[in-house]
Design an enzyme around this catalytic site. Structure first.
Site, PDB file in Angstrom:
ATOM      1  N   GLU A  26       0.573  -1.087  -0.204  1.00  0.00           N
ATOM      2  CA  GLU A  26      -0.061   0.394   0.308  1.00  0.00           C
ATOM      3  C   GLU A  26       0.959   1.247  -0.237  1.00  0.00           C
ATOM      4  OE1 GLU A  26      -3.661   2.203   2.836  1.00  0.00           O
ATOM      5  OE2 GLU A  26      -2.519   0.125   3.249  1.00  0.00           O
TER       6      GLU A  26
ATOM      7  N   ARG B  77       5.014 -13.208   9.621  1.00  0.00           N
ATOM      8  CA  ARG B  77       5.296 -11.554   9.313  1.00  0.00           C
ATOM      9  C   ARG B  77       7.203 -11.585  10.548  1.00  0.00           C
ATOM     10  NH1 ARG B  77       2.273  -7.198   8.884  1.00  0.00           N
ATOM     11  NH2 ARG B  77       3.255  -6.260   9.585  1.00  0.00           N
TER      12      ARG B  77
ATOM     13  N   LYS C 227       4.866   1.525   9.532  1.00  0.00           N
ATOM     14  CA  LYS C 227       4.556   2.258   8.619  1.00  0.00           C
ATOM     15  C   LYS C 227       3.705   3.618   9.679  1.00  0.00           C
ATOM     16  CE  LYS C 227       3.123   0.285   4.827  1.00  0.00           C
ATOM     17  NZ  LYS C 227       2.703  -0.299   3.541  1.00  0.00           N
TER      18      LYS C 227
HETATM   19  P1  ATP Z   1       2.489  -1.940   7.994  1.00  0.00           P
HETATM   20  O1  ATP Z   1       1.894  -2.600   9.010  1.00  0.00           O
HETATM   21  O2  ATP Z   1       3.600  -1.453   8.487  1.00  0.00           O
HETATM   22  O3  ATP Z   1       1.968  -0.823   7.429  1.00  0.00           O
HETATM   23  P2  ATP Z   1       1.433  -3.607   5.751  1.00  0.00           P
HETATM   24  O4  ATP Z   1       1.204  -4.930   5.644  1.00  0.00           O
HETATM   25  O5  ATP Z   1      -0.025  -2.911   6.560  1.00  0.00           O
HETATM   26  O6  ATP Z   1       2.520  -3.227   6.733  1.00  0.00           O
HETATM   27  P3  ATP Z   1       1.406  -3.637   2.948  1.00  0.00           P
HETATM   28  O7  ATP Z   1       1.774  -1.917   2.128  1.00  0.00           O
HETATM   29  O8  ATP Z   1      -0.068  -3.910   3.372  1.00  0.00           O
HETATM   30  O9  ATP Z   1       2.217  -3.076   4.046  1.00  0.00           O
HETATM   31  O10 ATP Z   1       2.741  -4.824   2.078  1.00  0.00           O
HETATM   32  C1  ATP Z   1       2.362  -5.277   1.760  1.00  0.00           C
HETATM   33  C2  ATP Z   1       3.385  -6.503   1.969  1.00  0.00           C
HETATM   34  O11 ATP Z   1       4.168  -6.423   2.316  1.00  0.00           O
HETATM   35  C3  ATP Z   1       1.741  -7.396   2.395  1.00  0.00           C
HETATM   36  O12 ATP Z   1       1.827  -8.596   1.747  1.00  0.00           O
HETATM   37  C4  ATP Z   1       2.049  -7.520   3.526  1.00  0.00           C
HETATM   38  O13 ATP Z   1       2.061  -8.561   3.909  1.00  0.00           O
HETATM   39  C5  ATP Z   1       4.089  -7.767   3.622  1.00  0.00           C
HETATM   40  N1  ATP Z   1       4.903  -7.517   4.772  1.00  0.00           N
HETATM   41  C6  ATP Z   1       4.173  -6.134   5.803  1.00  0.00           C
HETATM   42  N2  ATP Z   1       4.849  -5.785   6.689  1.00  0.00           N
HETATM   43  C7  ATP Z   1       5.572  -6.974   6.603  1.00  0.00           C
HETATM   44  C8  ATP Z   1       6.618  -8.113   7.906  1.00  0.00           C
HETATM   45  N3  ATP Z   1       6.780  -7.001   9.016  1.00  0.00           N
HETATM   46  N4  ATP Z   1       6.969  -9.131   7.462  1.00  0.00           N
HETATM   47  C9  ATP Z   1       6.843  -9.888   6.493  1.00  0.00           C
HETATM   48  N5  ATP Z   1       5.965  -9.155   5.490  1.00  0.00           N
HETATM   49  C10 ATP Z   1       5.275  -8.263   5.354  1.00  0.00           C
HETATM   50 MG    MG Z   2      -1.513  -2.245   5.216  1.00  0.00          MG
END
Ligand code: ATP
Ligand code: MG
Length: 553
Positions: free
Chosen positions: A34, A260, A270
């Protein structure tokens, strides 16, 4: 990355079986960030996994921006994310994709569900909808709008789309089961009204699809075979499958979840990282203290070391916390093997070599790296005055101190053994200069009188050297779990995460260091020239001592 002898992880096993059984002609994965912030090291794990699987099995990996949420997303993030993925060494298949480019199709599919009697426009307020939803132990109640006619729902949906209604007054919901044991199946919202401009679609839409209604269908449109996400989406899989089963999608991807990455002394969200930036606890998303890919890059981490770390931690079906020392080990190991050596004096103290001719200078040779002959040797000017680090001199010291002491000897690395005679002090009693003597004939040899020096210290010539600033970075947080225990993260920030040193002295070759180039400053640590600043500034990537390798390896 595939070419090591590690056993296959559970996803590799699944894909191998699927390919062997001919379930798919080739594997297609995707990385779907995202664009609401810069990527962090957790994303690196997902990138290495998704792109790595495609690489291992000769498939493809898409980069798709999950931009279904108009208010939080920005083009700056889109560009930064593309740069980070490329820097990590991966190339997505074809063009970058945007969830928003599927908005028309998603909308048609929403109409399809309404026509099939599987979705309806609901007028409950978000508050009311919550009470109707029930709890984990109690079933929910049907919305009074659930039996609305297909025609009426279609009409309302269209009017929602063009902006006739206020936010929160209506939503499109799937008609599944308000008593379902999985709360996600209790008539979930598919579309909500948001009167927001979108960075790709402008003002075309007044409604935006929910993540759950968009994600699986986007995978299906792109013929993704294995849709890999983190464990918190396990409970959403039933819904993912419901949409795939109930819509005329062109392919049937399957969702798999993995654990994760969580790292000690690090936050990985983020939202929180954005707060650190907005509240100026750090100097932007690429501040070298940030656990963002851009931050690590600026700090001097190599892409190879991050990929290696992701490979080391592996892929499992459970969450855990990885010791940040393991990541630090990966970069230290890489730099130890690859970084050219240089000498730098962080806190200079002048030493005058009283028996060395004032008019004489010479050049001593030093290897570029102790076991890398491909790295060019260095030429170090030497003269009557040199700088050493103030910490490397004491008037008196016990036997454990193996540096320069009055009346004792030390070797200047790659050059002479010297012996200290006198400490010159200012009125306040601070040592401002040391008088010492060179022991003749000791370049490459021990002193003839048999009195060997106990230690070796770094130095640079006063008459010819590079001068620069150094930024010593330490961990951003003082506690292993900065978000644990309900504390505010601001309380766990390390007040000493950045120390700025000015007027450091280094060997003159450092004047030609390229932006981003890394070095081992002997006895001090690994540093790289800052990639952004035009001035000569070196950032400490990591110290020399490796606690992880010692404790756990
Ligand atoms: P955040 O909470 O940091 O915003 P998010 O999962 O909302 O993380 P996205 O941009 O939606 O962030 O994530 C893109 C991809 O990265 C998704 O497939 C998510 O599963 C993966 N991802 C995000 N954080 C992690 C993590 N800590 N370990 C492994 N994969 C991750
Ligand atoms: Mg997200």
């Amino acid at each position: 990355m595939s070419a090591d002898d590690k056993p296959l992880n559970f996803l590799e096993q699944i894909i191998k079986k699927d390919l062997e059984a001919g379930v798919h002609p080739k594997v297609i994965t995707r990385f779907p960030p995202e664009p609401n912030g810069y990527l962090h090291i957790g994303h690196a794990k997902s990138i290495c996994l998704n792109f790595g699987l495609a690489e291992t099995f000769g498939g493809e990996c898409n980069l798709r921006f999950d931009d279904t949420n108009p208010e939080k997303e920005e083009m700056e993030y889109v560009e930064a994310i593309k740069e980070d993925v490329r820097w990590l060494g991966f190339q997505w298949a074809g063009d970058v994709r945007y969830a928003s480019s599927y908005f028309d199709t998603l909308y048609q599919w929403a109409q399809h569900l309404v026509r099939e009697g599987k979705a309806y426009v609901c007028d409950l307020t978000p508050e009311q909808a919550r009470t109707y939803r029930g709890t984990l132990t109690e079933p929910g109640k049907n919305s009074p709008y659930r039996e609305r006619s297909v025609e009426e729902s279609l009409d309302l949906l269209d009017r929602m789309r063009v902006g006739e209604f206020d936010e929160g007054t209506k939503a499109l919901r799937a008609k599944i089961d308000m008593a379902h044991g999985n709360m996600n199946m209790r008539d979930p919202i598919l579309y909500r009204i948001r009167k927001q401009e979108h960075h790709q679609t402008g003002n075309k839409w007044s409604i935006y699809p929910m993540y759950d209604f968009a994600h699986g269908q986007e995978d299906a449109i792109e013929n993704i075979t294995h849709s890999i996400c983190t464990l918190e989406f396990s409970d959403h899989r039933a819904l993912y499958e419901w949409f795939i089963e109930n819509l005329p999608v062109p392919s049937k991807p399957r969702q798999y979840e993995f654990g994760r990455l969580n790292l000690s002394y690090t936050v990985m969200s983020k939202r929180i990282l954005k707060r650190l930036v907005d509240e100026k606890h750090v100097d932007g998303w690429d501040d070298p203290r940030m656990p963002t890919i851009a931050g690590y890059r600026r700090r001097g981490y190599s892409a190879a070391s991050i990929r290696k770390f992701c490979n080391m931690i592996g892929v499992t079906k459970s969450d855990g916390v990885v010791d940040v020392a393991m990541l630090e080990h990966a970069i230290r190991d890489d730099l130890d093997k690859n970084a050219p050596r240089a000498m730098c004096v962080l806190n200079p103290l002048k030493v005058v070599l009283t028996n060395y001719d004032e008019n004489k200078t010479e050049v001593v040779a030093a290897p570029g790296h102790p076991n890398r002959e491909d790295l060019p040797a260095r030429e170090l000017p030497f003269g009557r005055e040199v700088f050493i680090d103030a910490d490397d001199f004491r008037e008196e010291a016990n036997k454990k101190y193996k540096r320069l002491v009055l009346g004792k000897r030390v070797r200047l690395r790659n050059a002479y053994v010297i012996e200290a005679d006198e400490a010159i002090k200012d009125d306040a009693g601070n040592i401002i200069e040391v008088r010492a003597r060179v022991i003749e004939g000791t370049i490459g040899n021990n002193p003839e009188d048999g009195v060997k020096p106990k230690g070796v210290i770094q130095w640079v010539a006063v008459h010819d050297h590079a001068e620069f600033s150094v930024r010593l970075y330490d961990r951003l947080f003082t506690v292993p779990a900065p978000t644990g225990g309900g504390k505010d993260i601001a309380e766990s920030l390390n007040p000493e995460s950045l120390t700025l040193l000015k007027n450091c002295k280094g060997e003159k070759g450092l004047l030609h260091a390229e932006q981003g180039q890394g070095f081992q400053f002997e006895r001090e640590g690994y540093f790289c020239r800052d990639a952004k600043l035009d001035d000569l500034v070196f950032n400490r990537t990591i110290g020399l001592r490796d606690s992880w390798a010692k404790l756990d390896n």
